[in-house]
Design a protein around this motif. Structure first.
Motif, mmCIF file in Angstrom:
data_model
loop_
_atom_site.group_PDB
_atom_site.id
_atom_site.type_symbol
_atom_site.label_atom_id
_atom_site.label_comp_id
_atom_site.label_asym_id
_atom_site.label_seq_id
_atom_site.Cartn_x
_atom_site.Cartn_y
_atom_site.Cartn_z
ATOM 1 N N GLU A 279 46.421 -22.765 0.178
ATOM 2 C CA GLU A 279 45.340 -23.342 0.994
ATOM 3 C C GLU A 279 44.153 -22.389 1.028
ATOM 4 O OE1 GLU A 279 47.228 -24.071 4.721
ATOM 5 O OE2 GLU A 279 48.089 -26.005 4.085
ATOM 6 N N ASP A 280 44.428 -21.095 1.180
ATOM 7 C CA ASP A 280 43.356 -20.092 1.176
ATOM 8 C C ASP A 280 42.658 -20.043 -0.183
ATOM 9 O OD1 ASP A 280 43.926 -19.424 3.776
ATOM 10 O OD2 ASP A 280 45.098 -17.626 3.268
ATOM 11 N N CYS A 281 43.427 -20.245 -1.248
ATOM 12 C CA CYS A 281 42.855 -20.180 -2.602
ATOM 13 C C CYS A 281 41.750 -21.204 -2.816
ATOM 14 C CB CYS A 281 43.948 -20.385 -3.662
ATOM 15 S SG CYS A 281 44.997 -18.935 -3.920
ATOM 16 N N GLN A 282 41.786 -22.302 -2.059
ATOM 17 C CA GLN A 282 40.747 -23.314 -2.192
ATOM 18 C C GLN A 282 39.373 -22.759 -1.796
ATOM 19 O OE1 GLN A 282 41.212 -26.790 -3.152
ATOM 20 N NE2 GLN A 282 43.166 -25.983 -3.884
ATOM 21 N N HIS A 283 39.358 -21.653 -1.058
ATOM 22 C CA HIS A 283 38.098 -21.067 -0.584
ATOM 23 C C HIS A 283 37.712 -19.798 -1.338
ATOM 24 C CE1 HIS A 283 38.557 -23.917 2.683
ATOM 25 N NE2 HIS A 283 39.742 -23.405 2.959
ATOM 26 N N PHE A 284 38.592 -19.314 -2.206
ATOM 27 C CA PHE A 284 38.286 -18.116 -2.981
ATOM 28 C C PHE A 284 37.490 -18.484 -4.222
ATOM 29 C CE2 PHE A 284 42.537 -16.268 -1.314
ATOM 30 C CZ PHE A 284 41.914 -15.848 -0.151
ATOM 31 N N GLY A 285 36.684 -17.534 -4.715
ATOM 32 C CA GLY A 285 35.944 -17.788 -5.943
ATOM 33 C C GLY A 285 34.731 -16.880 -6.050
ATOM 34 N N THR A 286 33.893 -17.186 -7.025
ATOM 35 C CA THR A 286 32.663 -16.417 -7.218
ATOM 36 C C THR A 286 31.451 -17.338 -7.168
ATOM 37 O OG1 THR A 286 32.830 -16.652 -9.628
ATOM 38 C CG2 THR A 286 33.784 -14.653 -8.651
ATOM 39 N N ASN A 287 30.314 -16.753 -6.825
ATOM 40 C CA ASN A 287 29.048 -17.477 -6.788
ATOM 41 C C ASN A 287 28.024 -16.610 -7.518
ATOM 42 O OD1 ASN A 287 26.613 -18.706 -6.261
ATOM 43 N ND2 ASN A 287 27.042 -19.068 -4.090
ATOM 44 N N ASP A 288 27.714 -16.980 -8.759
ATOM 45 C CA ASP A 288 26.824 -16.155 -9.578
ATOM 46 C C ASP A 288 25.412 -16.070 -9.015
ATOM 47 O OD1 ASP A 288 28.647 -15.226 -11.392
ATOM 48 O OD2 ASP A 288 28.273 -16.788 -12.874
ATOM 49 N N LYS A 289 25.026 -17.011 -8.176
ATOM 50 C CA LYS A 289 23.693 -16.955 -7.572
ATOM 51 C C LYS A 289 23.574 -15.757 -6.628
ATOM 52 C CE LYS A 289 22.865 -21.933 -7.836
ATOM 53 N NZ LYS A 289 22.636 -23.188 -7.057
ATOM 54 N N LEU A 290 24.703 -15.279 -6.130
ATOM 55 C CA LEU A 290 24.712 -14.148 -5.198
ATOM 56 C C LEU A 290 25.064 -12.836 -5.878
ATOM 57 C CD1 LEU A 290 26.584 -15.823 -2.178
ATOM 58 C CD2 LEU A 290 24.104 -15.572 -2.521
ATOM 59 N N ARG A 291 25.281 -12.897 -7.176
ATOM 60 C CA ARG A 291 25.682 -11.695 -7.917
ATOM 61 C C ARG A 291 24.518 -10.706 -7.973
ATOM 62 N NH1 ARG A 291 29.866 -10.816 -11.529
ATOM 63 N NH2 ARG A 291 30.392 -13.047 -11.581
ATOM 64 N N GLU A 292 24.761 -9.467 -7.522
ATOM 65 C CA GLU A 292 23.699 -8.461 -7.483
ATOM 66 C C GLU A 292 23.481 -7.788 -8.827
ATOM 67 O OE1 GLU A 292 24.941 -5.874 -4.339
ATOM 68 O OE2 GLU A 292 23.933 -7.081 -2.795
ATOM 69 N N GLU A 293 24.549 -7.693 -9.639
ATOM 70 C CA GLU A 293 24.440 -7.064 -10.948
ATOM 71 C C GLU A 293 24.895 -8.055 -12.011
ATOM 72 O OE1 GLU A 293 26.724 -3.525 -10.985
ATOM 73 O OE2 GLU A 293 25.650 -2.598 -9.316
ATOM 74 N N PRO A 294 24.359 -7.951 -13.226
ATOM 75 C CA PRO A 294 24.824 -8.830 -14.310
ATOM 76 C C PRO A 294 26.319 -8.656 -14.516
ATOM 77 C CG PRO A 294 22.870 -7.611 -14.975
ATOM 78 C CD PRO A 294 23.327 -7.009 -13.675
ATOM 79 N N THR A 295 26.996 -9.748 -14.850
ATOM 80 C CA THR A 295 28.432 -9.661 -15.086
ATOM 81 C C THR A 295 28.723 -8.715 -16.241
ATOM 82 O OG1 THR A 295 30.420 -10.887 -15.651
ATOM 83 C CG2 THR A 295 28.391 -11.675 -16.617
ATOM 84 N N ASN A 296 29.820 -7.960 -16.103
ATOM 85 C CA ASN A 296 30.217 -7.052 -17.187
ATOM 86 C C ASN A 296 31.258 -7.687 -18.091
ATOM 87 O OD1 ASN A 296 32.296 -7.062 -15.374
ATOM 88 N ND2 ASN A 296 32.237 -4.859 -14.938
ATOM 89 N N LEU A 297 31.291 -9.032 -18.089
ATOM 90 C CA LEU A 297 32.161 -9.757 -19.000
ATOM 91 C C LEU A 297 31.458 -9.876 -20.347
ATOM 92 C CD1 LEU A 297 34.737 -11.423 -19.440
ATOM 93 C CD2 LEU A 297 33.511 -13.409 -18.565
ATOM 94 N N ASN A 298 31.822 -9.025 -21.279
ATOM 95 C CA ASN A 298 31.172 -8.963 -22.583
ATOM 96 C C ASN A 298 31.530 -10.189 -23.419
ATOM 97 O OD1 ASN A 298 30.240 -8.413 -25.140
ATOM 98 N ND2 ASN A 298 30.899 -6.271 -25.130
ATOM 99 N N PRO A 299 30.557 -11.047 -23.762
ATOM 100 C CA PRO A 299 30.876 -12.256 -24.520
ATOM 101 C C PRO A 299 31.439 -11.954 -25.904
ATOM 102 C CG PRO A 299 28.503 -11.934 -24.424
ATOM 103 C CD PRO A 299 29.116 -10.933 -23.501
ATOM 104 N N GLU A 300 31.173 -10.755 -26.426
ATOM 105 C CA GLU A 300 31.726 -10.405 -27.732
ATOM 106 C C GLU A 300 33.213 -10.062 -27.632
ATOM 107 O OE1 GLU A 300 30.021 -10.809 -30.478
ATOM 108 O OE2 GLU A 300 28.413 -11.524 -29.178
ATOM 109 N N GLU A 301 33.687 -9.735 -26.429
ATOM 110 C CA GLU A 301 35.088 -9.371 -26.243
ATOM 111 C C GLU A 301 35.876 -10.491 -25.587
ATOM 112 O OE1 GLU A 301 34.952 -5.909 -23.829
ATOM 113 O OE2 GLU A 301 34.162 -4.619 -25.405
ATOM 114 N N SER A 302 35.205 -11.567 -25.226
ATOM 115 C CA SER A 302 35.843 -12.615 -24.454
ATOM 116 C C SER A 302 35.650 -13.968 -25.126
ATOM 117 C CB SER A 302 35.232 -12.653 -23.049
ATOM 118 O OG SER A 302 35.651 -13.787 -22.349
ATOM 119 N N HIS A 303 36.547 -14.899 -24.808
ATOM 120 C CA HIS A 303 36.387 -16.277 -25.270
ATOM 121 C C HIS A 303 35.500 -17.066 -24.314
ATOM 122 C CE1 HIS A 303 39.075 -15.863 -28.602
ATOM 123 N NE2 HIS A 303 40.029 -15.401 -27.829
ATOM 124 N N PHE A 304 35.014 -16.407 -23.254
ATOM 125 C CA PHE A 304 34.110 -17.034 -22.309
ATOM 126 C C PHE A 304 32.750 -16.346 -22.387
ATOM 127 C CE2 PHE A 304 38.252 -18.037 -20.737
ATOM 128 C CZ PHE A 304 38.132 -19.261 -20.125
#
Length: 316
Positions: A279-304
Motif C-alpha cells: 500500500e505504501d509502495c503506491q506512493h513511492f516514486g520519483t518526480n523528475d520535475k523536482l530533480r535538482e541534479e541531472p540523473t546519473n543514469l548513463n544511457p550508454e550503460e543502460s537500456h533506459f
C-alpha cells in the motif's frame, strides 16, 4: 510488517562471512552506512522512498557498500518502475484478486532453503501454467516483482548470495511464446539487472519443447547482454537438480519438500503480511520535475534513456 524492518536483522554466521568477503560489509559500520543513505534520501526532493533499515541495507549490499552506487540504484529502482506501468500499477497490492489467483495457481514458487545454506535463493516460474485468455504476461511479471521485493527485504540468501530462476517451460505452446511480449520481457529484465539490489546469478530454462527451440532462441535475444551470459536452455526435466538440491523441491519436481499447493499457500500468507508495504509502495516514486541534479543514469550503460524511457535493443 514494515515495523519489523526498523531493526537490522543479523545474518547467520556463514552468510555474514560471505557478506564480509564478497560484499565489503563491515558489521560495525552497517548502522552508520544506513543512516548516511537515509539522510541523503530525505534531502532529495525528487524521491519518495521507503526508508526502513532493511530496505536500505539490501541496496547497500547490492552495491557492495558503495554509498554512491546505492544512491544511484535506489533512484533507478523507482525511476524505472515508472517506465513499466504495465507491471507497476494500482493492481500491485496484496489483496488484489488477480494477484491472489496467480499465486494460488502456483505460477511462481519460492523455494525455501535450509538456514545454514549460503547458496542463492531459488524461484521456479511455471511459464505454461496460466490461462492465456484470462491473464497477460504483464500480470505474471507483476506478481513476480512483488515477491522479488519480499525476497530482497527478508531473504538473506538473496541479499547476500543472489538468486537463480528456474523457468519451467512444460506445456508451453506457440501461443505462450507469442504472449510473452518480448519488448516487455526485455524492459523488465533490464530493470531487474539495473535497479534491483539482489544479484541475479542465473536463469535456467528447463523442459523447453523441441518444436520451439528456434523461436525460443530468438526470444532470448531480447535479454540484456549480461543476463544472456547467465542463461541456460535445455529440454531435460532433470536439469533442475543441477541447480537445486532435490530435497528443497516440491513433490511434483521429484523432491520431498511438500507440494506446490503447500508452497502457494505459504506464499499467499507471506504476501498478506506485506499488505501495508505494498500500500505504501503506491506512493513511492520519483518526480523528475523536482530533480535538482541531472540523473546519473548513463544511457550508454543502460537500456533506459535519461528520461527513464526504454531504448529498443538491437537484435542480431
Amino acid at each position: 510488517m514494515i515495523g519489523s524492518f526498523k531493526t537490522i536483522r543479523p545474518l547467520p554466521p556463514a552468510l555474514q562471512k560471505v557478506a564480509i568477503e564478497e560484499l565489503n560489509e563491515v558489521p560495525s559500520r552497517v548502522e552508520s552506512d544506513i543512516a548516511t543513505l537515509k539522510e541523503w534520501l530525505q534531502k532529495q526532493p525528487h524521491i519518495c522512498a521507503c526508508l526502513e533499515n532493511q530496505f536500505l541495507l539490501s541496496f547497500l549490499r547490492g552495491s557492495k557498500f558503495s554509498l554512491e552506487k546505492a544512491k544511484q540504484k535506489i533512484d533507478r529502482f523507482y525511476s524505472l518502475q515508472a517506465a513499466i506501468p504495465e507491471v507497476f500499477n494500482e493492481h500491485r497490492l496484496a489483496d488484489d484478486p488477480q494477484v491472489l489467483e496467480i499465486i494460488r495457481m502456483g505460477v511462481i514458487l519460492r523455494i525455501p532453503l535450509d538456514k545454514e545454506d549460503t547458496g542463492p535463493a531459488v524461484t521456479i516460474i511455471r511459464a505454461g501454467s496460466y490461462d492465456l485468455n484470462k491473464f497477460k504476461f504483464q500480470d505474471i511479471l507483476r506478481v513476480g516483482s512483488m515477491f522479488g521485493e519480499i525476497m530482497m527485504l527478508e531473504d538473506d540468501n538473496a541479499s547476500v548470495s543472489g538468486y537463480v530462476e528456474i523457468m519451467d517451460m512444460s506445456g508451453v505452446t506457440g501461443a505462450n511464446l507469442f504472449a510473452l511480449q518480448p519488448h516487455l520481457l526485455s524492459k523488465f529484465s533490464a530493470y531487474a539487472d539495473e535497479a534491483m539490489p539482489t544479484r541475479q546469478k542465473g536463469i535456467h530454462f528447463i523442459n523447453v519443447p523441441k518444436a520451439f527451440e528456434i523461436g525460443f532462441k530468438s526470444l532470448l535475444g531480447w535479454f540484456p547482454e549480461k543476463i544472456k551470459e547467465r542463461l541456460s536452455v535445455t529440454a531435460d526435466p532433470e536439469a533442475i537438480f543441477e541447480q537445486v538440491p532435490k530435497h528443497y523441491l516440491p513433490l511434483e519436481y521429484g523432491g520431498s519438500n511438500g507440494t506446490m499447493k503447500d508452497m502457494a499457500t505459504e506464499m499467499e500468507a507471506k504476501l498478506s503480511s506485506y499488505r501495508s508495504y505494498f500500500e505504501d509502495c503506491q506512493h513511492f516514486g520519483t518526480n523528475d520535475k523536482l530533480r535538482e541534479e541531472p540523473t546519473n543514469l548513463n544511457p550508454e550503460e543502460s537500456h533506459f534513456g535519461l528520461d527513464g524511457s526504454f531504448r529498443q535493443l538491437v537484435i542480431d
